[in-house]
Scaffold this active site. Structure first.
Site, PDB file in Angstrom:
ATOM      1  N   HIS A  83      26.378  30.999  44.844  1.00 57.71           N
ATOM      2  CA  HIS A  83      27.745  30.668  44.409  1.00 57.71           C
ATOM      3  C   HIS A  83      28.835  31.123  45.368  1.00 57.71           C
ATOM      4  CE1 HIS A  83      26.659  29.494  40.244  1.00 57.71           C
ATOM      5  NE2 HIS A  83      25.653  30.318  40.464  1.00 57.71           N
ATOM      6  N   LYS A 127      38.294  20.886  34.851  1.00 63.57           N
ATOM      7  CA  LYS A 127      38.851  20.948  33.499  1.00 63.57           C
ATOM      8  C   LYS A 127      40.247  20.339  33.476  1.00 63.57           C
ATOM      9  CE  LYS A 127      36.119  25.064  32.941  1.00 63.57           C
ATOM     10  NZ  LYS A 127      36.072  26.502  33.307  1.00 63.57           N
ATOM     11  N   THR A 166      35.718  25.272  39.127  1.00 62.55           N
ATOM     12  CA  THR A 166      35.398  24.454  37.961  1.00 62.55           C
ATOM     13  C   THR A 166      36.648  24.193  37.122  1.00 62.55           C
ATOM     14  OG1 THR A 166      34.596  26.530  36.985  1.00 62.55           O
ATOM     15  CG2 THR A 166      32.940  24.937  37.683  1.00 62.55           C
ATOM     16  N   LYS A 202      43.296  31.572  37.357  1.00 67.91           N
ATOM     17  CA  LYS A 202      41.973  31.897  37.883  1.00 67.91           C
ATOM     18  C   LYS A 202      41.997  33.357  38.301  1.00 67.91           C
ATOM     19  CE  LYS A 202      42.634  28.547  40.998  1.00 67.91           C
ATOM     20  NZ  LYS A 202      41.417  27.778  40.790  1.00 67.91           N
ATOM     21  N   ARG A 203      40.810  33.906  38.679  1.00 63.30           N
ATOM     22  CA  ARG A 203      40.796  35.270  39.177  1.00 63.30           C
ATOM     23  C   ARG A 203      41.802  35.425  40.317  1.00 63.30           C
ATOM     24  NH1 ARG A 203      36.688  38.753  37.555  1.00 63.30           N
ATOM     25  NH2 ARG A 203      37.879  40.227  38.808  1.00 63.30           N
ATOM     26  N   LYS A 260      41.945  32.747  47.117  1.00 59.26           N
ATOM     27  CA  LYS A 260      42.454  31.717  46.208  1.00 59.26           C
ATOM     28  C   LYS A 260      43.956  31.475  46.418  1.00 59.26           C
ATOM     29  CE  LYS A 260      38.976  32.757  42.631  1.00 59.26           C
ATOM     30  NZ  LYS A 260      38.195  31.533  42.384  1.00 59.26           N
TER      31      LYS A 260
END
Ligand code: 26Q
Length: 811
Positions: free
Chosen positions: A356, A656, A652, A544-545, A550
């Protein structure tokens, strides 16, 4: 599907309530009402659960076991009601009793036994396996404390322990009689019996692994699968009261505490490996208990151990459960008496592995000394695996010591878990096309050339049952009314929605539904954050985290820039926007925590500046988790997927959001690429460096963030704003962010992508002004989201990796 009418449901519920609480319904608290409802639904589910287990025992179908350190299930009541097909009946029955179903649902604690993407993926996969009639089991740890609860106090993250079991958990069933013993420490005595070496483990510390089973309900198919989570307890013999008489009380207490700490708490790091012994204990604990119980179950049904791999598939979710490989070897060799080669064939045929991440800092490498002491027999087996593997390498690459050293499982006094996972399994997969390509050509290239057939891609997915049917009933209804309900079982049929996107009535309805969901979200934000936001503004969301790769910082810097523009030019015409952030930082990750503070300071400044706060607002929603995601995602206009290209394996939430009709602003990273391929370039907004550019910079250098700082006045200004006291009295407050971007040359290319990000956002503004065009784009995203259902992903795993019989097609 359970057939049940409103009247009988009502009766059953009222009875259940009375029986449980001994008072009348109207005197009960909401918590009591939730408990009764959960318990009633659990009873319905249990009947089908028993039937499913009977069926599996009778047919002897191949069982899949999904091993994962994390299962981020969220709430289960709504899911169970939907999947057994009584959600509407229940809602109406409760309404008759003046109870609001959604309100009760909020009394369920999220089951937050995961950090983020990897844990949620495991939960979506369980849902899809059950819904596709695949005999699929989850295996993990029943952490007493899940992922911490996040509070924001004075703009800072404060972690509160997640005591999720305090009100009880109606969904789990303790199965003490199915406990297993897991052995730590001690020594291995080797002896020879009839010409065969015998390994006896002595002086070990035993830990009792007690399973708790949770039903995983398939969608209207009478299948209920099992998630088995293990809890660590003291073996009562070791903690008996004779200790007292021997004066060993403290010893016994120490033992008890040390054992119970194993399943005490989930590690809150999601991309950073630290060689903690407790983490290693957790890994071996659940893997050993899981493998032992699989073998026990297998043998109970009288099957020949040499056919194990025909009847069992074990999938390991990242390297965290890799010890399943040597543990299975141990049992086959030491307990079943098989020869090495036979045991190895069975083991590798049974196990498959998903990677991952390519972040180097997340790779697990255990120090040999520590490992050996904790798991002496497992270490011996890994040594043997390594020796044989290196021999294979030697035969293949004679004399190439460099390569062999690079690929070895044990090197530099460390055990490399990814290498063990690749050598010990028959399948290795990445989670999006780009990610798999990078694994093949960079991170795992040596292994790819050695075993090209082991590698494949399985692009992630999300369960449309939770992320569309359950979280967005209004949109679901519109789609059903427009194209029928075949998309529920065949999400790819969502494509049929596209034809209707030239119908203005449909576009208008899409707009209305989005507005409704935005109003709902605005209410959540008012309630949780005490902040009024305007549902007519663009809801621009990054949840998100919190992580440097990110790039929440990129998002924040452009807001700071926009603020500058609006102050400089009060007539600057923009569509009002609300910037919504959410996400947790690992407690020890300073930069991530500092990022949260920056967002909150920027929010504070902007929201209180009457010159701009009718046009822009910034919100940080506390404690982002599955149940909150279900409320945020349907109310989102713009989905921010802005990781540095090559860094996000898949993502992911991007899926969504698109499924709920948001427009994605994205780099060409992870599954964003596949989303772009589905919706085409006109219906997604892409910006930033490409894969080749990023890899080239990493390989050859040539990037200097200070050049951009010096040459781009807008960049210079926002960077200066980090350290000039504009957002915080303490000028040093955001120094770590400043240094990261300037002094340490901006590892994640924030400044490099800044300009193209601003242009992407200008494009959003322009597109949003054309309402019907915007709605059509949203509709196209919905229509093309079917391929990102985890049903598609699971079908690929089932046929391509596990060899399960896929029989659901006849439905
Ligand atoms: C490892 C060792 C010690 C402590 C913690 C860990 C650890 C824990 C969790 C390492 C990684 C994780 C989680 C990783 C994760 O969530 N990865 C995400 O997986 C998603 C599902 O495939 C992808 O969509 C995301 O891109 C990826 O970041």
């Amino acid at each position: 599907m359970l057939s049940m009418d409103k009247k009988s449901f009502k009766k059953a519920y009222v009875n259940k309530f009375l029986e449980m609480h001994g008072i009348e319904l109207k005197e009960g608290t909401n918590q009591q009402k939730y408990d009764a409802l959960g318990s009633l639904v659990r009873d319905y589910v249990t009947r089908e659960w028993l039937k499913t287990n009977k069926k599996y025992n009778k047919t002897g179908e191949k069982q899949v076991y999904y091993f994962s350190m994390e299962f981020l299930l969220g709430r289960l009541l709504g899911d169970a009601l939907l999947n057994i097909g009584i959600r509407d009946v229940c809602k109406e029955a409760l309404a008759d009793l003046s109870i609001n179903l959604e309100e009760l649902e909020n009394f369920e604690q999220d089951q937050g036994l995961g950090n983020g993407g990897l844990g949620r993926l495991a939960a979506c996969f369980l849902d899809s396996m059950a819904s596709l009639n695949i005999p699929g089991n989850g295996c993990g740890i029943r952490y007493k404390y899940g992922f911490f609860e996040q509070k924001i106090i004075d703009g800072k993250q404060v972690e509160v322990s997640d005591d999720w079991l305090k009100e009880g958990n109606v969904w789990e069933k303790r199965k003490a009689e199915k406990s297993e013993i897991v052995k730590f420490g001690g020594e291995i005595k080797v002896s020879e019996i009839n010409g065969r070496l015998n390994f006896t483990h002595v002086n070990f510390e035993p830990v009792l692994a007690v399973p708790y089973d949770t039903p995983i309900v398939g969608y209207e198919n009478e299948i209920v699968n099992t998630l088995r989570l293990w809890s660590a307890e003291a073996v009562s013999k070791e903690f008996d009261f004779s200790s007292f008489s021997r004066g060993d009380f403290l010893q016994a207490l120490k033992y008890k505490n040390s054992v119970e700490s194993i399943s005490q708490v989930l590690y809150p790091e999601d991309s950073f490996y630290e060689g903690k012994i407790l983490r290693l204990k957790q890994q071996y604990f659940f893997v050993s208990a899981g493998v032992q119980s699989i073998i026990r179950h297998f043998k109970k049904h009288g099957k020949d151990i040499e056919l194990f791999d025909e009847k069992v598939a074990i999938h390991i979710n990242d390297t965290h459960p890799t010890l399943a490989i040597p543990e299975l070897m141990r049992i086959l060799l030491d307990e079943e008496g098989l020869e090495w080669d036979v045991a190895w064939r069975i083991t590798t045929n049974t196990v498959s592995y998903t990677n991952h991440t390519i972040l180097a800092e997340a790779l697990e490498k255990w120090p040999v000394d520590m490992f050996k002491e904790l798991l002496p027999r497992i270490y011996m087996i890994i040594e043997e695996i390594n020796e044989r593997f290196c021999k294979e390498l030697w035969a293949r690459y004679p004399g190439n010591w460099d390569k062999i050293a690079r690929m070895a499982i044990i090197a530099d006094d460390k055990i490399k878990m990814a290498h063990l996972a690749i050598a010990g399994s028959h399948s290795v997969n990445g989670v999006a096309k780009l990610h798999t390509d990078i694994l093949k050509k960079k991170e795992m290239t040596d292994f790819y050339y050695l075993y090209p057939n082991k590698f494949s891609n399985k692009t992630n997915g999300i369960t449309h049952r939770r992320w569309l049917l359950k979280s967005n009933p209004e949109l679901t209804k519109l789609i059903k009314d427009t194209i029928g309900d075949s998309f529920i079982r065949h999400p790819i049929d969502l494509k049929n929605f596209e034809r209707h996107l030239y119908d203005n009535v449909i576009l208008e309805q899409l707009g209305k539904i989005k507005k409704y969901n935005k109003e709902r979200l605005a209410n959540v934000i008012l309630k949780n954050e005490n902040l009024v936001i305007d549902p007519n503004s663009i809801f621009d969301v990054q949840v998100k985290r919190i992580h440097a790769y990110k790039r929440q910082i990129l998002n924040c810097l452009r807001i700071m820039d926009l603020y500058n523009q609006l102050i400089d030019n009060p007539n600057f015409d923009i569509v009002p926007r609300t910037f919504i952030f959410g996400g947790k930082a690992a407690p020890g990750y300073y930069l991530a925590k500092n990022t949260i503070e920056l967002i909150n300071c920027v929010a504070n400044k902007i929201n209180n500046d009457s010159r701009v706060n009718q046009k822009i607002k910034v919100v940080f929603i506390q404690n982002y988790r599955v149940s909150l995601a279900e409320q945020i995602i349907p109310g989102t206009d713009v989905s921010e997927q802005i990781s540095t290209t090559t860094k996000e394996a898949s993502g992911t939430s991007n899926m969504k959001f698109m499924m709920n009709g948001a427009i994605t602003v994205a780099t060409l990273d992870g599954a964003n690429i596949e989303i772009r391929d589905e919706v085409t370039e006109e219906n997604i907004i892409i910006f930033g460096l490409t894969e080749d550019e990023v890899l080239n910079y990493y390989q050859n250098g040539g990037y200097r963030s200070s050049d951009i700082y010096n040459n781009d006045v807008r960049v210079k200004r926002v960077i200066d704003d980090l350290v000039n006291g504009k957002y915080h009295n303490d000028k040093d407050k955001f120094k770590s962010i400043y240094e990261n971007l300037i002094t340490y040359n901006d590892e994640f290319f924030v400044l490099k992508d800044f300009d193209s990000y601003l242009k992407a956002q200008d494009k959003v503004d322009a597109l949003y002004r054309d309402n019907s065009k915007w709605q059509r784009m949203c509709g196209i995203n919905i229509a093309h989201s079917g391929i990102f259902s985890s049903d598609r992903t699971i079908e690929e795993y089932a046929t391509g990796i596990w060899g399960s019989e896929v029989i659901y097609k006849n439905l």
